[in-house]
Design an enzyme around this catalytic site. Sequence first.
Site, PDB file in Angstrom:
ATOM      1  N   THR A  83       1.986 -31.040   5.081  1.00 19.21           N
ATOM      2  CA  THR A  83       0.558 -31.298   4.298  1.00 19.21           C
ATOM      3  C   THR A  83       0.947 -31.309   2.660  1.00 19.21           C
ATOM      4  OG1 THR A  83      -0.399 -30.129   6.460  1.00 19.21           O
ATOM      5  CG2 THR A  83      -1.192 -29.016   4.578  1.00 19.21           C
TER       6      THR A  83
ATOM      7  N   ASN B 112      19.964 -33.594 -18.891  1.00 21.98           N
ATOM      8  CA  ASN B 112      20.146 -32.029 -18.536  1.00 21.98           C
ATOM      9  C   ASN B 112      21.165 -31.070 -19.471  1.00 21.98           C
ATOM     10  OD1 ASN B 112      21.192 -32.752 -16.087  1.00 21.98           O
ATOM     11  ND2 ASN B 112      20.914 -30.351 -15.904  1.00 21.98           N
TER      12      ASN B 112
ATOM     13  N   CYS C 175      35.682 -25.020 -17.831  1.00 19.07           N
ATOM     14  CA  CYS C 175      36.272 -25.044 -16.599  1.00 19.07           C
ATOM     15  C   CYS C 175      35.605 -24.545 -15.319  1.00 19.07           C
ATOM     16  CB  CYS C 175      37.134 -23.627 -16.994  1.00 19.07           C
ATOM     17  SG  CYS C 175      37.960 -23.594 -15.669  1.00 19.07           S
TER      18      CYS C 175
ATOM     19  N   SER D 163       8.749 -33.363 -12.944  1.00 13.87           N
ATOM     20  CA  SER D 163       8.993 -32.034 -11.679  1.00 13.87           C
ATOM     21  C   SER D 163       8.496 -31.452 -12.481  1.00 13.87           C
ATOM     22  CB  SER D 163      10.628 -32.239 -12.102  1.00 13.87           C
ATOM     23  OG  SER D 163      10.337 -30.516 -11.578  1.00 13.87           O
TER      24      SER D 163
ATOM     25  N   GLN E 175      14.440 -35.195 -17.086  1.00 18.94           N
ATOM     26  CA  GLN E 175      14.514 -33.954 -18.261  1.00 18.94           C
ATOM     27  C   GLN E 175      12.842 -34.840 -19.388  1.00 18.94           C
ATOM     28  OE1 GLN E 175      15.491 -30.966 -19.191  1.00 18.94           O
ATOM     29  NE2 GLN E 175      16.371 -30.392 -17.322  1.00 18.94           N
TER      30      GLN E 175
ATOM     31  N   GLY F   9      11.674 -32.741  -9.021  1.00 18.98           N
ATOM     32  CA  GLY F   9      12.852 -33.690  -8.569  1.00 18.98           C
ATOM     33  C   GLY F   9      14.320 -34.035  -8.020  1.00 18.98           C
TER      34      GLY F   9
HETATM   35  C1  LIG Z   1      18.058 -33.923 -14.967  1.00 17.89           C
HETATM   36  C2  LIG Z   1      17.516 -33.325 -13.748  1.00 17.89           C
HETATM   37  N1  LIG Z   1      17.435 -33.606 -12.599  1.00 17.89           N
HETATM   38  C3  LIG Z   1      16.818 -33.453 -11.390  1.00 17.89           C
HETATM   39  C4  LIG Z   1      16.534 -31.627 -11.341  1.00 17.89           C
HETATM   40  C5  LIG Z   1      15.326 -31.221 -10.565  1.00 17.89           C
HETATM   41  O1  LIG Z   1      14.537 -31.120 -10.023  1.00 17.89           O
HETATM   42  P1  LIG Z   1      13.922 -29.700  -9.365  1.00 17.89           P
HETATM   43  O2  LIG Z   1      14.156 -28.707  -9.865  1.00 17.89           O
HETATM   44  O3  LIG Z   1      12.940 -30.540 -10.067  1.00 17.89           O
HETATM   45  O4  LIG Z   1      14.202 -30.564  -7.692  1.00 17.89           O
HETATM   46  C6  LIG Z   1      16.683 -31.213 -12.601  1.00 17.89           C
HETATM   47  C7  LIG Z   1      16.423 -29.481 -12.506  1.00 17.89           C
HETATM   48  O5  LIG Z   1      16.878 -29.241 -13.302  1.00 17.89           O
HETATM   49  C8  LIG Z   1      16.901 -31.796 -13.837  1.00 17.89           C
HETATM   50  O6  LIG Z   1      17.136 -31.277 -14.621  1.00 17.89           O
END
Ligand SMILES: Cc1ncc(COP(=O)(O)O)c(C=O)c1O
Length: 392
Positions: A246, A159, A338, A207, A187, A74
């Site tokens: 690759t 997330n 915090c 992802s 997500q 991701g």
């Molecule tokens: C909302 C969000 N974006 C991006 C990512 C990053 O994905 P990856 O772990 O495949 O690099 C995450 C993973 O925690 C995520 O929750």
Amino acid sequence: MKPTVAVYLDNAATTRLDPEVLDAMLPLMTEQFGNPSSIHSHGRTVRTAIEKARKTVSSLLNTSPAEIFFTSGGTEADNTAIRSSIDTYGLTHAITSPLEHHAVLHTLQHLEKQGAIQLSLVNIDANGHFDLAHLEELLRQNRDVYSARSLVSLMHGNNEIGNMLNLNRVGEICRVYDAIFHSDTVQTMGHFRHNLQQLPVDFIVGSGHKFHGPKGVGFLYVNAERVKIHPFMYGGAQERNMRGGTENVYGIVGLAKALEITYRDMDAHRQHITGLKRRMIERLQAQMPTIQFNGDSADVENSLYTVLNVSLPASDMSDMLLFSLDIARISASGGSACSSGSSLGSHVLAALPGIDPERGYVRFSFGKYNTADEIDYAVDTLVGLYQKELVK
Ligand SMILES: Cc1ncc(COP(=O)(O)O)c(C=O)c1O
């Protein structure tokens, strides 16, 4: 009773590999070992597996294989969409939110620091909803004052607090102002259906490890009718010259299999997971009257059904919450509101107006392998930890 195997309630961080996915991956780790760029039969066999995987992903998302590019995950997919669109189109303005994942936020902040772009943050309310009138105002200003196009990057499902964005609405606003629209869908991919024939987006991402596929593999969707970007990763001609290197062949095959399974079983799993989330909310509310939930996460129908962000009464327990859960063999995450001096600080909670840093915060995130007994154990454990506060 303390379980013999730790209870895993951190499915937004990563998920357990589905055994069906492993079965699909194994031949590519053993006898099908060719380099997909080789023209001999060993290479061709593996090339065929990659293209079959691309076709699986594209048909599930109702788009064409030419619009799917495999990446290392991701983070790389988000970086590619953001950096390559800014680079290709010479964009000088981007709009995002303070609640984005660091894959988006840190990338854009870095570009701002380098002087490549001006970055605007869309306003949010106490529940973390984006102010779409403010988004429009920012887009209008950039178009009318600077005669420039903007990049908008706003996530589909948060997330940490589970908030969901109406992609249709934001996509339509972006089209009115000729902005490029990227949404971090990490997500929601594999948990909600995305119909790319209808969604007004330019880039979305996936992802593998967030939907019971392998880690270290993801993909980027590029809307070919609207955007044509330079590569982010230069090198070989892989991924039709868009991503040198690759290919992670077994990862790609595993990701496609995992997405196929999530689409096949989505309704049943959604029902199961939603039931677990409801059970946790109801039991916590019954036993801990001062409990609160952050963002939209307790609105079961309108949030990520996999995420529940719990706000516990102020206590000297707060700093030790995740540690205490871990000792009780519960894996969850979240962290304090915090961010100073604490490695567990959450920039998402810290950005929400009205969050009380004295309270304890924990994000539970659920998956298809969780059970009602695990939820009950987690609730009983939390209630036990806060016993002192509950009798006050
Ligand atoms: C909302 C969000 N974006 C991006 C990512 C990053 O994905 P990856 O772990 O495949 O690099 C995450 C993973 O925690 C995520 O929750």
